[in-house]
Design a protein around this motif. Structure first.
Motif, mmCIF file in Angstrom:
data_model
loop_
_atom_site.group_PDB
_atom_site.id
_atom_site.type_symbol
_atom_site.label_atom_id
_atom_site.label_comp_id
_atom_site.label_asym_id
_atom_site.label_seq_id
_atom_site.Cartn_x
_atom_site.Cartn_y
_atom_site.Cartn_z
ATOM 1 N N ARG A 39 -37.830 29.283 21.558
ATOM 2 C CA ARG A 39 -37.062 27.970 20.654
ATOM 3 C C ARG A 39 -37.114 28.794 19.305
ATOM 4 N NH1 ARG A 39 -39.987 24.420 22.839
ATOM 5 N NH2 ARG A 39 -41.627 23.891 20.963
ATOM 6 N N ARG A 40 -38.399 28.990 18.525
ATOM 7 C CA ARG A 40 -38.356 29.928 17.424
ATOM 8 C C ARG A 40 -37.149 30.703 17.354
ATOM 9 N NH1 ARG A 40 -43.731 31.282 16.582
ATOM 10 N NH2 ARG A 40 -44.029 29.217 16.514
ATOM 11 N N ARG A 41 -37.293 32.081 18.483
ATOM 12 C CA ARG A 41 -36.139 32.965 18.386
ATOM 13 C C ARG A 41 -35.466 32.953 18.242
ATOM 14 N NH1 ARG A 41 -37.028 36.441 22.972
ATOM 15 N NH2 ARG A 41 -39.511 35.931 22.760
ATOM 16 N N ARG A 42 -34.031 31.489 18.808
ATOM 17 C CA ARG A 42 -33.259 30.992 19.199
ATOM 18 C C ARG A 42 -32.579 30.431 17.605
ATOM 19 N NH1 ARG A 42 -33.012 27.321 23.715
ATOM 20 N NH2 ARG A 42 -32.981 29.294 25.283
ATOM 21 N N ALA A 43 -33.608 30.230 16.906
ATOM 22 C CA ALA A 43 -33.325 29.528 16.036
ATOM 23 C C ALA A 43 -33.341 30.138 14.593
ATOM 24 C CB ALA A 43 -34.771 28.356 15.537
ATOM 25 N N VAL A 44 -34.103 31.026 14.741
ATOM 26 C CA VAL A 44 -33.972 32.684 14.189
ATOM 27 C C VAL A 44 -32.646 32.958 13.820
ATOM 28 C CG1 VAL A 44 -34.944 34.760 13.331
ATOM 29 C CG2 VAL A 44 -36.206 33.262 13.259
ATOM 30 N N ARG A 45 -32.000 33.143 15.120
ATOM 31 C CA ARG A 45 -31.026 34.030 15.779
ATOM 32 C C ARG A 45 -29.519 33.020 14.697
ATOM 33 N NH1 ARG A 45 -30.881 34.789 21.235
ATOM 34 N NH2 ARG A 45 -32.194 35.933 20.699
ATOM 35 N N ARG A 46 -29.755 31.576 15.150
ATOM 36 C CA ARG A 46 -28.826 30.604 14.597
ATOM 37 C C ARG A 46 -28.859 31.098 13.110
ATOM 38 N NH1 ARG A 46 -30.024 25.892 17.711
ATOM 39 N NH2 ARG A 46 -29.146 26.949 19.435
ATOM 40 N N PHE A 48 -29.174 33.024 11.177
ATOM 41 C CA PHE A 48 -28.779 34.021 11.088
ATOM 42 C C PHE A 48 -27.353 34.844 10.708
ATOM 43 C CE2 PHE A 48 -27.225 38.954 12.280
ATOM 44 C CZ PHE A 48 -28.118 39.333 11.070
ATOM 45 N N TRP A 49 -27.019 34.236 11.754
ATOM 46 C CA TRP A 49 -25.606 34.238 11.833
ATOM 47 C C TRP A 49 -24.940 32.905 11.360
ATOM 48 C CZ3 TRP A 49 -22.936 38.232 13.598
ATOM 49 C CH2 TRP A 49 -23.835 38.933 14.861
ATOM 50 N N THR A 50 -25.381 31.815 11.144
ATOM 51 C CA THR A 50 -24.975 30.725 10.522
ATOM 52 C C THR A 50 -24.936 31.770 8.755
ATOM 53 O OG1 THR A 50 -25.906 29.230 11.618
ATOM 54 C CG2 THR A 50 -24.975 28.732 9.198
ATOM 55 N N LEU A 51 -25.940 32.416 8.550
ATOM 56 C CA LEU A 51 -26.009 32.928 6.900
ATOM 57 C C LEU A 51 -25.214 33.913 6.840
ATOM 58 C CD1 LEU A 51 -27.278 33.724 4.437
ATOM 59 C CD2 LEU A 51 -28.959 34.903 5.134
ATOM 60 N N LEU A 52 -24.667 34.360 7.656
ATOM 61 C CA LEU A 52 -23.993 35.969 8.026
ATOM 62 C C LEU A 52 -21.942 35.135 7.819
ATOM 63 C CD1 LEU A 52 -23.662 38.938 7.718
ATOM 64 C CD2 LEU A 52 -23.241 38.237 10.737
ATOM 65 N N PHE A 53 -22.013 33.948 8.500
ATOM 66 C CA PHE A 53 -20.834 33.617 8.623
ATOM 67 C C PHE A 53 -20.210 33.114 7.299
ATOM 68 C CE2 PHE A 53 -18.488 29.303 9.017
ATOM 69 C CZ PHE A 53 -17.339 29.889 9.204
ATOM 70 N N ALA A 54 -21.667 32.473 6.724
ATOM 71 C CA ALA A 54 -21.494 31.741 5.340
ATOM 72 C C ALA A 54 -21.083 32.850 4.738
ATOM 73 C CB ALA A 54 -22.612 30.988 4.973
ATOM 74 N N ALA A 55 -21.898 33.617 4.602
ATOM 75 C CA ALA A 55 -21.461 35.248 3.833
ATOM 76 C C ALA A 55 -19.811 35.856 3.829
ATOM 77 C CB ALA A 55 -22.870 36.363 3.541
ATOM 78 N N ALA A 56 -20.063 36.272 4.851
ATOM 79 C CA ALA A 56 -18.280 36.607 5.016
ATOM 80 C C ALA A 56 -17.348 35.385 4.358
ATOM 81 C CB ALA A 56 -18.403 36.557 6.663
#
Length: 83
Positions: A39-46, A48-56
């Motif tokens: 669960r922790r790994r999934r939350a970190v991955r999610r 990361f992708w949310t932050l990457l999308f927001a930066a884009a």
């Protein structure tokens, strides 16, 4: 008999011996810890992708407003000479 051979024989005796009994609650603890880390790994991955999308999205918005590929207008005009 060399020291290497003695170590090898000791290791073979240990490996050929009976396997120790595993406590029954160990399985439940391992499953609980594994699911928690998953669960922790999934939350970190999610995140990361949310932050990457927001930066884009922020980059696209900035680029559409600032238009850095366009040459900025001149601040001064050339002097007028004879007409």
């Amino acid at each position: 008999m060399s020291q290497h051979e003695r170590k090898e024989q000791a290791i073979r005796r240990i490996l050929e011996g009976a396997t120790p009994a595993v406590p029954p609650e160990l399985l439940h603890d391992a499953v609980r810890r594994g699911s928690r880390s998953l669960r922790r790994r999934r939350a970190v991955r999610r995140a990361f992708w949310t932050l990457l999308f927001a930066a884009a999205v922020a980059f696209v918005v900035w680029a559409s407003v600032a238009r850095p590929w366009v040459e900025p207008p001149a601040d001064t005009t050339p002097p007028l000479t004879r007409w």
